[in-house]
Write an enzyme that holds these catalytic residues in place. Structure first.
Site, PDB file in Angstrom:
ATOM      1  N   LYS A  11      -4.647  -9.098   8.367  1.00 59.96           N
ATOM      2  CA  LYS A  11      -3.322  -8.476   8.641  1.00 59.96           C
ATOM      3  C   LYS A  11      -2.653  -9.431   9.806  1.00 59.96           C
ATOM      4  CE  LYS A  11      -4.349  -3.762   7.734  1.00 59.96           C
ATOM      5  NZ  LYS A  11      -4.393  -2.089   8.503  1.00 59.96           N
ATOM      6  N   TYR A  51       0.599   0.732  -0.349  1.00 64.12           N
ATOM      7  CA  TYR A  51       0.512   2.015   0.589  1.00 64.12           C
ATOM      8  C   TYR A  51       1.254   3.210   0.028  1.00 64.12           C
ATOM      9  CZ  TYR A  51      -1.395  -1.389   3.895  1.00 64.12           C
ATOM     10  OH  TYR A  51      -2.226  -2.279   4.491  1.00 64.12           O
ATOM     11  N   PHE A  59       3.564   7.864   9.646  1.00 68.27           N
ATOM     12  CA  PHE A  59       3.345   6.448  10.354  1.00 68.27           C
ATOM     13  C   PHE A  59       3.782   5.532   8.978  1.00 68.27           C
ATOM     14  CE2 PHE A  59      -0.395   8.298   8.236  1.00 68.27           C
ATOM     15  CZ  PHE A  59      -0.809   7.418   7.248  1.00 68.27           C
ATOM     16  N   ARG A  87     -16.327  -3.532   3.288  1.00 68.72           N
ATOM     17  CA  ARG A  87     -16.169  -2.319   4.396  1.00 68.72           C
ATOM     18  C   ARG A  87     -17.212  -2.180   5.367  1.00 68.72           C
ATOM     19  NH1 ARG A  87     -11.402   0.181   3.166  1.00 68.72           N
ATOM     20  NH2 ARG A  87     -12.325   2.054   4.126  1.00 68.72           N
ATOM     21  N   THR A  93     -11.798   2.206  10.493  1.00 71.77           N
ATOM     22  CA  THR A  93     -10.462   2.007  10.625  1.00 71.77           C
ATOM     23  C   THR A  93      -9.682   1.785  11.945  1.00 71.77           C
ATOM     24  OG1 THR A  93     -10.507   2.769   8.288  1.00 71.77           O
ATOM     25  CG2 THR A  93      -8.169   2.767   9.774  1.00 71.77           C
ATOM     26  N   ARG A 104     -13.542  -5.155  12.906  1.00 70.47           N
ATOM     27  CA  ARG A 104     -12.400  -4.162  13.697  1.00 70.47           C
ATOM     28  C   ARG A 104     -12.945  -4.011  15.309  1.00 70.47           C
ATOM     29  NH1 ARG A 104     -11.237  -0.823   8.589  1.00 70.47           N
ATOM     30  NH2 ARG A 104      -9.570  -1.910   7.678  1.00 70.47           N
ATOM     31  N   ASN A 114      -5.140  -3.030  12.885  1.00 73.86           N
ATOM     32  CA  ASN A 114      -6.494  -3.199  13.155  1.00 73.86           C
ATOM     33  C   ASN A 114      -7.109  -4.355  12.196  1.00 73.86           C
ATOM     34  OD1 ASN A 114      -5.993  -2.299  10.534  1.00 73.86           O
ATOM     35  ND2 ASN A 114      -7.136  -0.463  10.687  1.00 73.86           N
ATOM     36  N   GLU A 128      -5.207  -3.352  -6.208  1.00 73.32           N
ATOM     37  CA  GLU A 128      -4.592  -4.219  -4.979  1.00 73.32           C
ATOM     38  C   GLU A 128      -4.461  -5.722  -5.383  1.00 73.32           C
ATOM     39  OE1 GLU A 128      -6.773  -2.843  -1.797  1.00 73.32           O
ATOM     40  OE2 GLU A 128      -5.710  -1.195  -1.577  1.00 73.32           O
TER      41      GLU A 128
END
Length: 134
Positions: A11, A51, A59, A87, A93, A104, A114, A128
């Site tokens: 991100k 999303y 949010f 993951r 998360t 993270r 995150n 995705e």
């Protein structure tokens, strides 16, 4: 077990804070292969498609604004049980709950930034990958 593909995205905060090399290195050290990788911006359309399940939640607007705020690194990662393995490497998360040694846990500061996104199932991965590499 069969080789599986998954989608991960470093991100904007992960790119901005210069964690790309270390994150890619962690995937590779875990035996995963980076099949595709691209530095670029997430369009509003891609963000909304990715999303969609969060639309209408408090949010949502902030999430869309954040993910489109700067460059990201989009990746197709493959290997045995790639979704679960990625993951696990990413950690919880919420960075405050992520174990030390996870991406993270080591690089995340707050829930809203995150560091990394990863598909949560093979079905999500397929969807995705189609959104970000079509």
């Amino acid at each position: 077990m069969a080789i599986q593909q998954t989608y991960t995205m470093i991100k904007p905060d992960g790119v901005r804070n210069k964690h790309v090399g270390e994150i890619v290195n962690r995937f590779e050290r875990a035996g995963l292969a980076i099949e595709r990788m691209e530095l670029g911006m997430v369009t509003s359309e891609q963000a909304k498609a990715n999303y969609a399940e969060h639309e209408g939640k408090p949010f949502y607007d902030g999430l869309i604004a954040y993910i489109t705020s700067g460059p990201v690194v989009k990746m197709v990662v493959s290997g045995e049980d790639a979704v679960k393995k990625c993951r696990s490497l990413m950690g919880a998360t919420n960075p405050l709950e992520a174990a030390p040694g996870t991406i993270r846990g080591d690089f995340g500061l707050i829930m809203d930034e995150n560091v990394i996104h990863g598909s949560d199932s093979p079905e999500s991965a397929e969807r995705e990958i189609g959104i970000f590499f079509s």
